[in-house]
Design an enzyme around this catalytic site. Structure first.
Site, PDB file in Angstrom:
ATOM      1  N   ASN A  38      -4.307  -3.272   4.927  1.00 31.07           N
ATOM      2  CA  ASN A  38      -4.403  -1.818   4.775  1.00 31.07           C
ATOM      3  C   ASN A  38      -5.133  -1.486   3.483  1.00 31.07           C
ATOM      4  O   ASN A  38      -5.568  -2.376   2.745  1.00 31.07           O
ATOM      5  CB  ASN A  38      -3.007  -1.185   4.791  1.00 31.07           C
ATOM      6  CG  ASN A  38      -2.161  -1.652   3.619  1.00 31.07           C
ATOM      7  OD1 ASN A  38      -2.238  -2.806   3.221  1.00 31.07           O
ATOM      8  ND2 ASN A  38      -1.357  -0.768   3.065  1.00 31.07           N
ATOM      9  N   CYS A  40      -4.166  -0.494   0.593  1.00 35.13           N
ATOM     10  CA  CYS A  40      -3.551  -0.994  -0.651  1.00 35.13           C
ATOM     11  C   CYS A  40      -3.275  -2.495  -0.611  1.00 35.13           C
ATOM     12  O   CYS A  40      -2.730  -3.042  -1.568  1.00 35.13           O
ATOM     13  CB  CYS A  40      -2.267  -0.223  -0.941  1.00 35.13           C
ATOM     14  SG  CYS A  40      -2.485   1.563  -0.963  1.00 35.13           S
ATOM     15  N   GLU A  42      -1.118  -4.519   0.819  1.00 31.41           N
ATOM     16  CA  GLU A  42       0.181  -5.192   0.822  1.00 31.41           C
ATOM     17  C   GLU A  42       0.626  -5.585   2.232  1.00 31.41           C
ATOM     18  O   GLU A  42       1.537  -6.386   2.401  1.00 31.41           O
ATOM     19  CB  GLU A  42       1.267  -4.334   0.146  1.00 31.41           C
ATOM     20  CG  GLU A  42       1.873  -3.237   1.007  1.00 31.41           C
ATOM     21  CD  GLU A  42       1.071  -1.951   0.966  1.00 31.41           C
ATOM     22  OE1 GLU A  42       1.569  -0.916   1.448  1.00 31.41           O
ATOM     23  OE2 GLU A  42      -0.055  -1.975   0.444  1.00 31.41           O
TER      24      GLU A  42
END
Length: 360
Positions: A38, A40, A42
Site C-alpha cells: 500500500n 505506506c 506496511e
C-alpha cells in the site's frame, strides 16, 4: 539501482519495498504472491485477478502500557498489553464481518483470509518516559521487547479466536500450519539468499507453547501485525506517530480550525524541573526550529534524549526496525531521516536495511 538512488536523492521517492522478504516470509505464500504494497508500505498481502487485498488496522498506545518496576524504572506492562491486544484483535476480526465492501473482490479476499494489522504508536514518547535516547542500544532493545510482546499477544489472540470461531479458510498449507512463526521464517530468507541476513534472533517469550497452540486450533487471521503511520489518531490522543522519532520539539500545526503550537511536553517537564523553562528558552527553541542541540543551557544528557529525527544517525532507525521486523508477519511503515544526504549514505542505509531483513 543507481537510478533509484538518484530519484531518492532528488525527491525522497520511490518508497523501497523488498520483494524477496515480503514473499519468502509471507504466511500466505501457498495461495499467492505479494506483488505490491500500500502507499505506506506496511501491508504485504497477496493480490490477483480475483482478490484485492484489504486489511483492518489498529494500534496500541505504548505510553499507556508502561508500569514502574521495583527499582522505580518504567517497564512494559505485559498483563495490560495482553488484555489490550486481545480485545483489539477481537474487534478487528469483528470488523471483517460487519464492514461494507464496495468491491466484490475486496470482500472475497477479506472473508477468505481475514487479515488484520495490529501496530503501535507513541514509541518515541515511551522512550522519553523511560529516559532512553532513540539513537541508543537501549532503544533498540526496547523496540525488540515491545514488538515481541505485541506480536506474541496478537498471534495468541488470533489462535484463541480460531478455537472459538474457527480458523480462516486458507490456513492449511500456510506457514502457521507448518509451525513456522515469523521469527522462524528468517531462516527461510537466509536459505533463499544463501546468507546475507544479519539479524539478532534472540527471544524472551515462550514461542514453543504458542506454536503448539496454533498447531491445535489454527489461526483466525492469515496476518495479524502491521505498523501503520497512525498520523491522525496519534494526533488525537497526543502521542508521537507510530514508531517515528521526534520531528521537532516545537512546531506549528495548521488545519481547518487554525494554527496550533505543538511543544514536546516531556522536554518542557524536564526543563521546568531544572528551572530553565523561561521566555529566553522559548525564544531559543523558536530560533533553532525546535532543536535543543545549540542551546548551551540544556545538559548533554537531555540533548541526547531529545535529539530530533534529522539529528540522529539513520542507522539507529534501521536497527530498531530490524528488531521489530523479525516478529512481524507483515511490514512496517518506516521513514528514514537523513541530514547531509549523499548517494553513498543512501546506498549504505538501504543495503543495511536489506541485510537486516527489512521488508519495506
Amino acid at each position: 539501482w543507481r537510478k533509484i538512488l538518484s530519484m531518492l536523492f532528488e525527491t525522497g521517492h520511490p518508497w523501497i519495498t523488498f520483494k524477496d522478504p515480503c514473499n519468502i516470509r509471507s504466511p500466505q505464500q501457498h495461495v499467492g504472491v505479494v506483488h505490491s504494497s500500500n502507499l505506506c508500505t506496511e501491508i504485504t498481502l497477496n493480490t490477483n485477478e480475483n482478490e484485492i487485498a484489504v486489511c483492518n488496522l489498529g494500534s496500541v498506545n505504548l505510553t499507556r502500557h508502561l508500569k514502574p518496576a521495583d527499582n522505580g524504572e518504567l517497564v512494559l506492562d505485559h498483563e495490560k498489553l495482553q488484555k489490550t491486544v486481545g480485545v483489539a484483535m477481537r474487534m478487528l476480526d469483528n470488523v471483517i464481518d460487519i464492514n461494507y465492501y464496495a468491491v466484490a473482490k475486496a470482500r472475497n479476499s477479506n472473508l477468505r483470509h481475514r487479515p488484520v494489522g495490529m501496530g503501535m504508536m507513541g514509541f518515541q514518547d515511551a522512550l522519553h518516559m523511560m529516559r532512553k535516547p532513540y539513537a541508543s542500544r537501549d532503544a533498540v532493545e526496547f523496540a525488540d521487547e515491545s514488538m515481541e510482546a505485541i506480536c506474541y499477544y496478537a498471534y495468541e489472540a488470533s489462535t484463541e479466536l480460531a478455537a472459538e470461531r474457527g480458523a480462516y479458510s486458507t490456513f492449511k498449507g500456510s506457514l502457521w500450519d507448518k509451525g513456522i512463526m515469523p521469527l522462524d521464517s528468517l531462516k527461510l530468507l537466509e536459505e533463499e539468499r544463501g546468507g546475507y541476513v544479519e539479524v539478532d534472533t534472540s527471544s524472551r517469550m515462550d514461542w514453543d507453547a504458542l506454536r503448539a497452540r496454533i498447531k491445535k486450533h489454527g489461526m483466525r487471521n492469515s496476518n495479524c501485525v502491521a505498523i501503520a503511520p497512525t498520523a491522525t489518531i496519534s494526533n488525537i490522543i497526543g502521542v508521537a506517530a507510530s514508531i517515528e522519532p521526534t520531528f521537532q520539539n516545537l512546531y506549528v500545526k495548521s488545519n481547518l480550525s487554525g494554527e496550533f503550537t505543538i511543544v514536546n511536553e516531556h522536554l518542557v517537564r524536564d526543563l521546568k524541573r531544572l528551572g530553565i523553562w523561561d521566555e529566553v528558552m522559548i525564544s531559543d527553541l523558536k530560533y533553532f526550529d525546535g532543536s535543543v542541540m545549540k542551546i548551551d543551557r540544556i545538559p548533554e544528557d537531555l540533548k541526547r534524549l531529545y535529539a530530533t529525527a534529522f539529528e540522529m544517525d539513520p542507522r539507529w532507525l534501521v536497527e530498531a526496525a530490524a528488531r521489530r521486523q523479525k516478529w512481524i508477519d507483515q511490514g512496517q511503515s518506516l521513514n528514514i531521516y537523513m541530514a547531509g544526504v549523499s548517494g553513498k549514505r543512501l546506498d549504505d542505509t538501504y543495503k543495511l536495511a536489506w541485510i537486516r531483513g527489512l521488508k519495506t
